[in-house]
Write an enzyme that holds these catalytic residues in place. Structure first.
Site, PDB file in Angstrom:
ATOM      1  N   ASN A  55       0.058  10.427   5.763  1.00 29.05           N
ATOM      2  CA  ASN A  55      -1.036  10.017   6.514  1.00 29.05           C
ATOM      3  C   ASN A  55      -2.223  11.177   6.590  1.00 29.05           C
ATOM      4  O   ASN A  55      -3.284  10.902   6.969  1.00 29.05           O
ATOM      5  CB  ASN A  55      -0.907   9.691   8.129  1.00 29.05           C
ATOM      6  CG  ASN A  55      -0.211   8.281   8.000  1.00 29.05           C
ATOM      7  OD1 ASN A  55      -1.043   7.197   7.518  1.00 29.05           O
ATOM      8  ND2 ASN A  55       1.104   7.921   8.211  1.00 29.05           N
TER       9      ASN A  55
ATOM     10  N   THR B 120       1.025  -9.523  12.739  1.00 30.61           N
ATOM     11  CA  THR B 120       1.006  -8.048  12.089  1.00 30.61           C
ATOM     12  C   THR B 120       0.950  -7.975  10.852  1.00 30.61           C
ATOM     13  O   THR B 120       0.679  -9.019  10.163  1.00 30.61           O
ATOM     14  CB  THR B 120       2.537  -7.777  12.140  1.00 30.61           C
ATOM     15  OG1 THR B 120       2.869  -6.400  11.786  1.00 30.61           O
ATOM     16  CG2 THR B 120       3.466  -8.623  11.379  1.00 30.61           C
TER      17      THR B 120
ATOM     18  N   THR C 140       0.917  -1.338  -0.019  1.00 35.07           N
ATOM     19  CA  THR C 140       0.179   0.101   0.123  1.00 35.07           C
ATOM     20  C   THR C 140       0.858   1.138  -0.132  1.00 35.07           C
ATOM     21  O   THR C 140       1.441   1.668  -1.021  1.00 35.07           O
ATOM     22  CB  THR C 140      -0.874   0.242   1.113  1.00 35.07           C
ATOM     23  OG1 THR C 140      -0.225  -0.189   2.416  1.00 35.07           O
ATOM     24  CG2 THR C 140      -1.947  -1.240   1.141  1.00 35.07           C
TER      25      THR C 140
END
Lengths: 415, 415
Positions: free
Chosen positions: B410, B195, B158
């Protein structure tokens, strides 16, 4: 529930309460800084006093010395410097004791009745010379004016950009009482039992034991609900001194007067804590998370703190992006028990309110409206876990957004 | 102690082990992305299989479906998409089951033998149309070439900027075995038991029960030691499939062969985990913290994880600033017990080594040298707690620096 209804905001900060004076000066502790870096708060009489401290295993020398001095629940002055944390030094305790000694001699009080605090960089020696010169000068120059409290508040700031100073008036048994405080803190903020530095004064008459109880409880509802960057400082401390000069009957039990005093103390501490979150390093927004109808108060508390602590929620809030999946994610790893398919999330601000998630899945909302709501400088994330008969299982926590400037401030702090 | 001495690095990633093929394609799951977003890993025979999963209470639908499918410890294929996490949707489980069904039909295997995973934004519905079209096409186009593994590795990325792909060769009872894996993960990285996404294949012959044991233990020493931003994802999963085609005697107990296999598995997982830390969102440096001579292994573990997780340590490392007070502070709030006056801290890299703190106070070091050491792209913080007879009480954790780009990535992720 805490109520601030009987607390009237007044001016004066730590000088609002009867008997207290304050002042500040530039001692030159950090050569590169031009601001005041030394402050004293003094009361004309011995006070009941209490403090809460950092839970960090690595404790600043001033914490060790203050803990020792406050064993008897009595204090008469605070001496505090910024520019150096006096922590992780070979001679930290010696220097902290020297600060108390100099303050005591100058004010003609007992050394053990002085509270000492330091904030700034960790691991550098704090030179005695500027203290020896400036503490006596400053001690002779204190005042009970509003500006004196504000000056002390400025002197304890490091990366802070906002004054954190509040005072309130309230009544106990027909007597008018005052309570006020100043606080500093912007980074290394994840208080656990105590936090940053906070100094509170009151003229209410309350026993040391009851003062300690009130402070501990109020701390859980205020500073302990704040997180800026997850780093619990080595020097966190909040202390309160009560002169008793308001003349009310001394509070010696958890009675109705205790409740009134407790609410007033919370009024000061919640406001200081909120301002600390708002002034988080690099922050552009105050972020509040309210959790309602949780399986328990502890669950509500874990979730609200986890959401305001999430780097991904904080960057989304900075971008005014309603990325509610990150909110659910942060709730999910908080350690709280809840049913994910019951969770609903709304975002609120002065610009409106928008339901973004209903029963664990996306609600039908306008991204444009959500962006507008998130663009305000105070944003509340409201999480409803929809447990039945759980109206009292609620909690609130305060944080801030994570921005480029947090990185900038902390990548440059020592230079 | 884990030893990688008998593991020889080889090429091929998840296709290095006998029996495995892989492939990827662009299904168009996220309209704005031009990269491949769908991958399949397939084995010609049924495999012993195990997985570890996120501890987040809010779990992705693919986690629920995979947990169900792996109850019998058997699997034959993995289907995975990026661009959408298929989490917090009303129809998530339905879509995850559909992905398994389409994969199983195309490969002529059982639906229950398919592992499914998704990564990307949380809370948006995953449309079935691109899956219905592209899974059958992709399933008919798998290969055992090195490039096929790399393509699958790219398809699951991603915000990742680096390929995380490793393979090793090792011997069991005279038979040559292979183990290899691919992984993704860059943000929302604070694995707790599992994870991110990691897919590991091996041709070693090992029972499902022993495979599960090896994976759980290896996970504690690898992915669980990594933190990028403190956010534990809803979709974390690491799975391993063992075909047995190497022909070694099946491992059914914790014997010498188990140890050899375990070390090989750790070789893959530690390398994937380290690369995940290095590729943390916005990171410019891999940050490693080694803690030695601690009161206990748990204390060592808490401290190493706390130090690499501290925003203030991370920003200091970004600035190549030896602000070791922040390291002591992070150790101090880690929850570990230790004596602060015994702590010593060194910083090491390819550029040299510098002792910055000795017995809890500043060492006499050159800031210039420290800056040079911290300017390397891999930095190790070595903390010695100087407990006696505590050589085995050590731990390591991996993280990265905190930079402007973490905020940038972000704050813009959904746009």
């Amino acid at each position: 529930m805490i109520s601030f209804d009987n607390c009237k905001p007044v001016n004066g900060g730590v000088c609002a309460a009867k008997g207290f004076t304050a002042g500040s000066t530039r001692a030159g502790i950090k050569a590169s800084s031009q601001k005041d870096d030394l402050a004293i708060i003094y009361c004309e009489k011995n006070c009941a006093a209490a403090a809460v401290y950092t839970t960090n295993v690595v404790k600043g020398a001033p914490i060790t010395v203050t803990q020792n001095h406050l064993k008897n629940g009595i204090a008469q002055a605070v001496v505090v410097n910024s520019g150096n944390a006096n922590t992780c030094n070979s001679n930290g305790v010696e220097i902290a004791e020297l600060m108390c000694e100099l303050t005591a001699q100058s004010l003609k009080i007992n050394r053990e009745d002085v509270i000492v605090a330091s904030t700034g960089v960790i691991g550098q020696k704090l030179s005695p010379a500027p203290l020896e010169k400036h503490i006596p000068l400053l001690a002779g120059n204190l005042s009970n004016s509003e500006t004196a409290s504000t000056a002390a508040c400025k002197a304890i700031m490091t990366t802070d950009t906002r004054l954190k100073e509040f005072a309130f008036e309230f009544e106990l048994g027909g007597k008018t009482c005052h309570i006020g405080g100043i606080s500093k803190g912007s980074g290394m903020i994840n208080p656990n039992m105590a936090t940053m530095l906070g100094f509170i004064t009151t003229d209410a008459n309350i026993s040391p034991l009851m003062l300690k109880k009130a402070l501990s409880d109020a701390n859980l509802d205020s500073y302990s609900r704040v997180n800026v960057d997850g780093d619990t400082s080595t020097n966190d401390m909040v202390c309160v001194m009560a002169s008793g000069l308001a003349g009310n009957t001394e509070i010696t039990a958890e009675n109705a007067d205790f409740e009134v005093f407790f609410n007033a103390l919370c009024a000061v501490m919640v406001n200081l804590a909120r301002e600390t979150a708002r002034d988080g390093e690099g922050a552009t927004k105050l972020l509040e998370c309210v959790v309602l109808n949780a399986p328990s108060v502890d669950d509500a508390s874990l979730i609200s703190k986890s959401v305001i602590s999430s780097s991904l929620v904080k960057t989304a809030v900075f971008a005014a992006d309603a990325n509610w999946g990150r909110i659910l994610c942060a709730a999910g790893y908080s350690g709280a028990a809840f049913e994910p398919q019951k969770i609903s999330v709304s975002i609120m601000s002065a610009n409106g309110k928008v339901l973004v998630c209903e029963n664990g899945a996306g609600a039908d909302y306008s991204e444009e409206l959500a962006h507008k709501v998130l663009s305000a400088d105070e944003v509340t994330i409201m999480i409803d876990l929809q447990e039945k008969n759980a109206e009292l299982n609620r909690s609130v926590a305060w944080g801030c957004d994570l921005t480029y400037d947090y990185v900038k401030i902390n990548a440059e702090y020592r230079t």
